[in-house]
Design a protein around this motif. Structure first.
Motif, short mmCIF file in Angstrom:
data_model
loop_
_atom_site.label_atom_id
_atom_site.label_comp_id
_atom_site.label_asym_id
_atom_site.label_seq_id
_atom_site.Cartn_x
_atom_site.Cartn_y
_atom_site.Cartn_z
N MET A 20 0.85 -1.20 0.00
CA MET A 20 0.00 0.00 0.00
C MET A 20 0.88 1.24 0.00
SD MET A 20 -2.89 -1.12 2.83
CE MET A 20 -1.63 -1.29 4.11
N TYR A 21 0.36 2.31 -0.62
CA TYR A 21 1.10 3.58 -0.65
C TYR A 21 0.54 4.52 0.41
CZ TYR A 21 2.78 8.12 -2.26
OH TYR A 21 3.36 9.36 -2.33
N ASP A 22 1.44 5.16 1.17
CA ASP A 22 1.08 6.14 2.18
C ASP A 22 1.45 7.52 1.65
OD1 ASP A 22 0.59 7.72 4.36
OD2 ASP A 22 1.92 6.65 5.74
N LYS A 23 0.45 8.28 1.22
CA LYS A 23 0.70 9.57 0.57
C LYS A 23 1.33 10.58 1.52
CE LYS A 23 -1.46 12.84 -2.62
NZ LYS A 23 -2.70 13.19 -3.36
N LYS A 56 3.92 0.60 2.46
CA LYS A 56 3.82 -0.40 3.52
C LYS A 56 3.57 -1.75 2.86
CE LYS A 56 2.21 2.86 7.03
NZ LYS A 56 1.12 3.24 7.95
N ALA A 57 4.35 -2.75 3.26
CA ALA A 57 4.28 -4.04 2.57
C ALA A 57 4.34 -5.20 3.56
CB ALA A 57 5.42 -4.16 1.58
N GLU A 97 3.33 -9.47 9.01
CA GLU A 97 4.14 -8.35 9.49
C GLU A 97 4.23 -7.28 8.40
OE1 GLU A 97 7.98 -9.42 10.92
OE2 GLU A 97 7.23 -11.04 12.22
N MET A 98 3.91 -6.02 8.76
CA MET A 98 3.98 -4.92 7.81
C MET A 98 5.28 -4.15 8.03
SD MET A 98 1.27 -5.21 5.98
CE MET A 98 1.17 -3.65 5.10
N SER A 99 5.98 -3.85 6.96
CA SER A 99 7.21 -3.06 7.02
C SER A 99 7.06 -1.83 6.13
CB SER A 99 8.42 -3.90 6.58
OG SER A 99 8.14 -4.55 5.34
N GLN A 100 7.91 -0.83 6.35
CA GLN A 100 7.81 0.44 5.64
C GLN A 100 9.01 0.63 4.72
OE1 GLN A 100 7.51 3.83 8.25
NE2 GLN A 100 6.54 5.12 6.71
N TRP A 101 8.74 1.11 3.48
CA TRP A 101 9.77 1.21 2.46
C TRP A 101 9.71 2.55 1.75
CZ3 TRP A 101 12.81 -3.30 1.54
CH2 TRP A 101 12.38 -4.43 2.24
N LYS A 102 10.85 3.00 1.24
CA LYS A 102 10.90 4.22 0.44
C LYS A 102 11.68 3.93 -0.84
CE LYS A 102 15.12 6.13 2.54
NZ LYS A 102 15.72 7.30 3.22
N ASP A 124 16.68 6.11 -6.12
CA ASP A 124 17.48 5.61 -7.23
C ASP A 124 16.97 4.26 -7.75
OD1 ASP A 124 19.18 7.81 -7.03
OD2 ASP A 124 20.39 6.83 -5.49
N ASP A 125 15.66 4.19 -7.96
CA ASP A 125 15.03 2.96 -8.49
C ASP A 125 15.27 1.75 -7.59
OD1 ASP A 125 13.78 4.14 -10.62
OD2 ASP A 125 15.32 3.62 -12.07
N GLN A 126 15.35 2.00 -6.29
CA GLN A 126 15.46 0.91 -5.32
C GLN A 126 14.45 1.13 -4.19
OE1 GLN A 126 19.56 0.64 -3.98
NE2 GLN A 126 19.91 -1.08 -5.37
N LEU A 127 13.83 0.04 -3.75
CA LEU A 127 13.00 0.07 -2.54
C LEU A 127 13.91 -0.21 -1.35
CD1 LEU A 127 9.84 -1.88 -3.72
CD2 LEU A 127 9.78 0.34 -2.58
N LEU A 128 13.94 0.72 -0.40
CA LEU A 128 14.82 0.59 0.76
C LEU A 128 13.98 0.45 2.02
CD1 LEU A 128 17.42 3.38 -0.09
CD2 LEU A 128 17.52 0.94 -0.69
#
Length: 245
Positions: free
Chosen positions: A214-217, A223-224, A230-235, A238-242
């Protein structure tokens, strides 16, 4: 006789000594168990980032020109730039709500935008993918949202049709807004972006092998559910999910 008794005693001693040894786990088995058990719970360094690999997506299609919509059939008219978006019903299909773009060059079909009892269709102007679009959203059934991005920058209007809820956001911080599209009860999220004149997309669930994305605007993050329950948070950088947390 004494020799026979001595033999039996000796046999008992050997048997008594060997029985416990056969029940005890060997050192090799202990080492294997200790190594294997924690592995399912350990987050490897590779799981803390994912490379985004965009592929060519469907391109915008030219809109089909139709006859002008009769005023008696119109439900709503909304001005956008120098055009109008009309919602209307057909005489032979009163349950379905349609949309059309009316410009100085004529009237163009946008197809179904809603249905009787569903009023969640809307029209707005948005800047995304490096240009301005007329965005027309609606739904064609339960859990079946649609988003139409109509471009008026070409001689003939075109539409990018996406079957999902969409938001426009600069998710990779490159100064140009992308389209973030989410659909499904177990949320599936994709990103659309332009590379020169080519439309590209990537499915984040497939990249992360995640059941939910899901995207958090507000935080401009995702959030994935990469690990079950278990939900984790990503950003994105440079074309990478961190991984954030």
């Amino acid at each position: 006789m004494k020799k026979a008794v001595a033999a039996l005693i000796l046999l008992g001693v050997v048997t008594g000594c060997s029985t416990p040894a056969s029940d005890a786990p060997s050192p090799t088995n202990n080492t294997t168990s200790a190594t294997e058990q924690p592995a399912a719970n350990v987050v490897t360094p590779e799981a803390k980032q994912f490379q985004l690999k965009y592929t060519t997506s469907s391109t915008a299609e030219p809109l089909t020109k139709i006859n002008a919509v009769e005023q008696s059939k119109q439900l709503k008219s909304q001005a956008v730039d120098e055009s109008k978006v009309l919602t209307y019903k057909k005489n032979d299909d009163v349950e379905i709500i349609y949309a059309a773009l009316q410009s100085k060059d004529g009237t163009y079909d946008l197809g179904q935008i809603g249905y009787e009892g569903a009023s969640d269709y809307s029209t707005s102007t948005v800047d995304v993918l490096g240009q301005s679009y007329v965005k027309v959203t609606g739904s064609v059934g339960a859990n079946a949202p649609i988003s139409n991005y109509v471009s008026l920058s070409t001689p003939h209007p075109t539409v990018l049709h996406i079957e999902a809820h969409t938001v426009e956001a600069d998710v990779d911080q490159d100064g140009v807004k992308e389209i973030v599209a989410t659909v499904g009860t177990a949320a599936e999220t994709s990103i659309y972006k332009m590379d020169k004149d080519t439309l590209l997309s990537v499915n984040l669930n497939e990249v992360m092998n995640a059941a939910i994305v899901m995207y958090d605007k507000e935080s401009n993050t995702f959030k994935a559910e990469v690990t079950k329950d278990e939900m984790s948070q990503w950003k994105i950088e440079d074309d990478q999910l961190l991984l954030i947390s």
